[in-house]
Design an enzyme around this catalytic site. Structure first.
Site, short mmCIF file in Angstrom:
data_model
loop_
_atom_site.label_atom_id
_atom_site.label_comp_id
_atom_site.label_asym_id
_atom_site.label_seq_id
_atom_site.Cartn_x
_atom_site.Cartn_y
_atom_site.Cartn_z
N ASP A 294 0.97 -1.25 -0.03
CA ASP A 294 -0.07 -0.05 -0.08
C ASP A 294 0.83 1.24 -0.01
OD1 ASP A 294 -2.25 1.64 0.20
OD2 ASP A 294 -3.26 0.71 1.69
N GLU A 489 -9.95 7.49 5.17
CA GLU A 489 -8.80 6.81 5.93
C GLU A 489 -8.75 7.39 7.30
OE1 GLU A 489 -5.31 5.40 3.65
OE2 GLU A 489 -6.44 6.34 1.87
#
Ligand code: BGC
Ligand code: BGC
Length: 638
Positions: A294, A489
């Site tokens: 990621d 997020e």
């Protein structure tokens, strides 16, 4: 007899000591011909070419010529990253950028085309003019895998229009604590639902010949206290039972790539978790595809930075997603191989996985992006057909939680639409919409989306807009559109003094509802939110209440289909709804399960509603929710 008992005891111990057995074997998608081609390519590649193949920089950190010079295997654009930094970038601009990267990659003697990854997590959401579907939390509420398949296929087609190949979707998180800022990216709190919906999304993307990516492996939705990128402190058995099910079936369905999670499992970062990345996923389950890291995720591994992390490669990461420091990483990995820190066999394995995926999706023989299937086809972008599916998805995702003899509404009634989100498209889209946080936009930035007010007005001409409820004369009924504003997020985590109580974070919504109460106007409340919230105050002030989650671009028409009774509600909660401000984690199957609305709840027009007046106390208003004791301890040590 004693001997037999001893043997049985021994056997059961052996079984416990070999946790790998719980992870099933996946069917292999290797074939001899492709494997030969892969080996032939690898035998001709230099170390530089191999390492370049493993690197995926973000387009903001790329210059013309880099793909050729560094033999890059992949590129990505992150949330809110567009060609030339232009949020209105045309389809042509996307396609010609894709052509540019492709042409550079094909100048290499080995002719290995570059692959471009993107987060199209509710439609092709970084692209101006695209179709916006509900976020996964709403798709989970539809309980309709066939619909999700169509959503996946349309998303894939719109990706194809821009000349791209790879979608970082589906999110297979099974979210256990709704304070997590990514709760809305999840189909639900229950493993089977996530499995069925995630698999359908993979199948849909397959239909459009777009590579899918199962993320974030593994346990992203299970972090303590719902902390983004946090630690998952459960047993391996639970990890498999709760967080693993989606992977098993999505990978079987053909998700040939997996993204590692920012989170840790039992204290160790997933990006360096050799046991789960290599021993479990690749060896025991036999996953033949590629594992991508990621966004600078390797930098969180102990002893690593974004530009230097042999640990991640040794643990099983095959391709690294890196922003500013990708060149450093390139040179470091080359020298680590030369020094024997990273064995060449590991590099060859990573490259063969990348090439296998490229062969399997037909990329190796594909023409340049502008000449591919659907490329540049403007008629496919937010076409009427696509938007009708978005409308169906939005309609099926809305869940009716309360209805005290108010809905459906008579079209002839004098209706006022109030609330801060009544005419604010970005609030119905949520994060990952044109930008990462999705909060910097005007309605005009979304030409193919219809606000809730506009959608209602199209159906009933007498509907008028009054966001602050300042003029309530000559009104029969109000529709109040309230809720969370966009986030993504970590910025979306509910932490510290915050609780699940909506009123504490967005007091203005109750103010509007109170004005209606004072004027004795019956109200239908529509809550836009990325998670289940403690909204007892708002429920008490409403005659009807709809949890609409983040319904996307067609929220207006979809809501109009429902509130005027043309269609009935079918949406069912994919998350348990809390009855108090800190009732989290709260999940179906809990020992003392006591939600306000259970997982699977959702009224229809045939149901009678017995919802009593609800307790409005907020015992944790001042201090916030207490964290689990372990978490508190870990943090006090920091
Ligand atoms: C990027 C996102 C990324 C995020 C990670 C943003 O700037 O646009 O794609 O996920 O950073 O922190
Ligand atoms: C997110 C991923 C995403 C990536 C690229 C990260 O911050 O965690 O889900 O795919 O950024 O945008």
């Amino acid at each position: 007899m004693v001997k037999l008992l001893f043997l049985l005891l021994l056997l059961s111990c052996v079984e416990k000591e070999d946790p790998k057995k719980i992870w099933p074997k996946l069917p292999s998608f290797r074939d001899n011909l492709t494997e030969e081609k892969i080996q032939e390519k690898i035998s001709k590649m230099s170390l530089e070419e191999k390492v370049g193949q493993m690197i995926q920089p973000e387009i903001r950190w790329l210059s013309r010529g880099d793909v050729e010079k560094y033999h890059l295997g992949s590129v990505l654009n992150g949330g809110g990253s567009w060609p030339q930094g232009n949020k209105f970038a045309s389809v042509q601009a996307w396609v010609s950028m894709a052509d540019g990267f492709w042409e550079e990659s094909m100048k290499g003697k080995n002719k290995i085309p570059v692959i471009w990854g993107v987060d199209a997590v509710h439609g092709h959401n970084n692209v101006y003019n695209a179709t916006f579907f509900p976020h996964n939390i709403g798709l989970g509420a539809t309980r309709d895998p066939d619909l999700i398949r169509r959503v996946g296929e349309i998303t894939g087609k719109e990706i194809r229009v821009t000349g791209l190949d790879w979608n970082f979707s589906p999110v297979l998180a099974v979210v256990r604590d709704d304070r997590w800022g990514r709760t809305y990216e999840s189909f639900g709190e229950e493993p089977e639902l996530v499995r069925d919906m995630g698999t359908a999304m993979v199948e849909g993307l397959n239909e459009a010949h777009v590579l899918s990516c199962a993320k974030h492996y593994i346990g992203d939705g299970g972090t303590e206290n719902g902390i983004n990128t946090g630690n998952v402190d459960i047993s391996e058995e639970e990890l498999w039972r709760i967080h693993g099910q989606g992977y098993i079936s999505a990978l079987k369905a053909g998700a040939l790539s997996v993204m590692a999670s920012f989170s840790s499992f039992q204290g160790e970062k997933m990006h360096s978790h050799k046991y789960l990345l290599t021993d479990v996923l690749k060896k025991q389950m036999g996953f033949d595809g590629l594992v991508v890291s990621d966004w600078d995720g390797i930098s969180y591994v102990k002893g690593c930075s974004a530009g230097n992390c042999p640990q991640a490669i040794l643990a099983g990461i095959d391709m690294v997603m890196i922003t500013a420091e990708w060149k450093k990483f390139y040179y470091n990995l080359i020298s680590q191989v030369q020094k024997g820190i990273v064995p060449i066999e590991r590099i060859d394995d990573a490259v063969s996985r990348i090439l296998r995926v490229k062969y399997k999706i037909g990329l190796m023989d594909a023409p340049k992006p502008s000449e591919r299937f659907l490329s540049g086809d403007l008629s496919q972008l937010a076409s009427l057909e696509h938007r009708l599916v978005a409308r169906e998805a939005a309609r099926k995702s809305m869940v009716l939680l309360k209805n005290k003899n108010l809905l459906p509404l008579d079209l002839k009634k004098r209706i006022v639409v109030v609330g801060k989100s009544a005419n604010k498209v970005q609030n119905q889209l949520g994060g990952w919409s044109l930008s990462w946080l999705g909060k910097e936009h005007d309605n005009s930035d979304f030409p193919n989306a219809i606000s809730i007010f506009k959608g209602l007005k199209e159906k009933a001409a007498s509907v008028r807009l009054d966001e602050t409820a300042s003029n309530l004369k000559d009104v029969d009924v109000a529709i109040a559109v309230i809720g969370e504003t966009p986030y993504a997020e970590t910025p979306g985590d509910i932490t510290g003094k915050e609780t699940l109580e909506h009123f504490n974070r967005y007091p203005e919504d109750v103010q509007v509802l109170k004005k209606l109460k004072a004027a004795k106007i019956p109200v239908v409340t529509v809550l836009l939110s990325g998670r289940a919230l403690y909204v007892n105050k708002e429920l008490n002030l409403s005659d009807a209440f709809i949890a609409a989650f983040l319904p996307g671009g067609e929220a207006g028409p979809a809501l109009a289909d429902l509130v005027f009774g043309e269609q009935d509600f079918t949406g069912k909660l994919s998350f348990s709804w809390p009855r108090s401000d800190c009732q989290t984690p709260l999940n179906i199957g809990d020992k003392n399960y006591d939600p306000l609305f259970s997982y699977g709840y959702g009224l229809t027009y045939r149901d009678l509603d017995y919802l009593p007046n609800l307790d409005e106390s907020s015992p944790h208003k001042v201090k916030g929710c207490t964290s689990s004791p372990k978490f508190a301890k870990a943090h006090s040590l920091l």
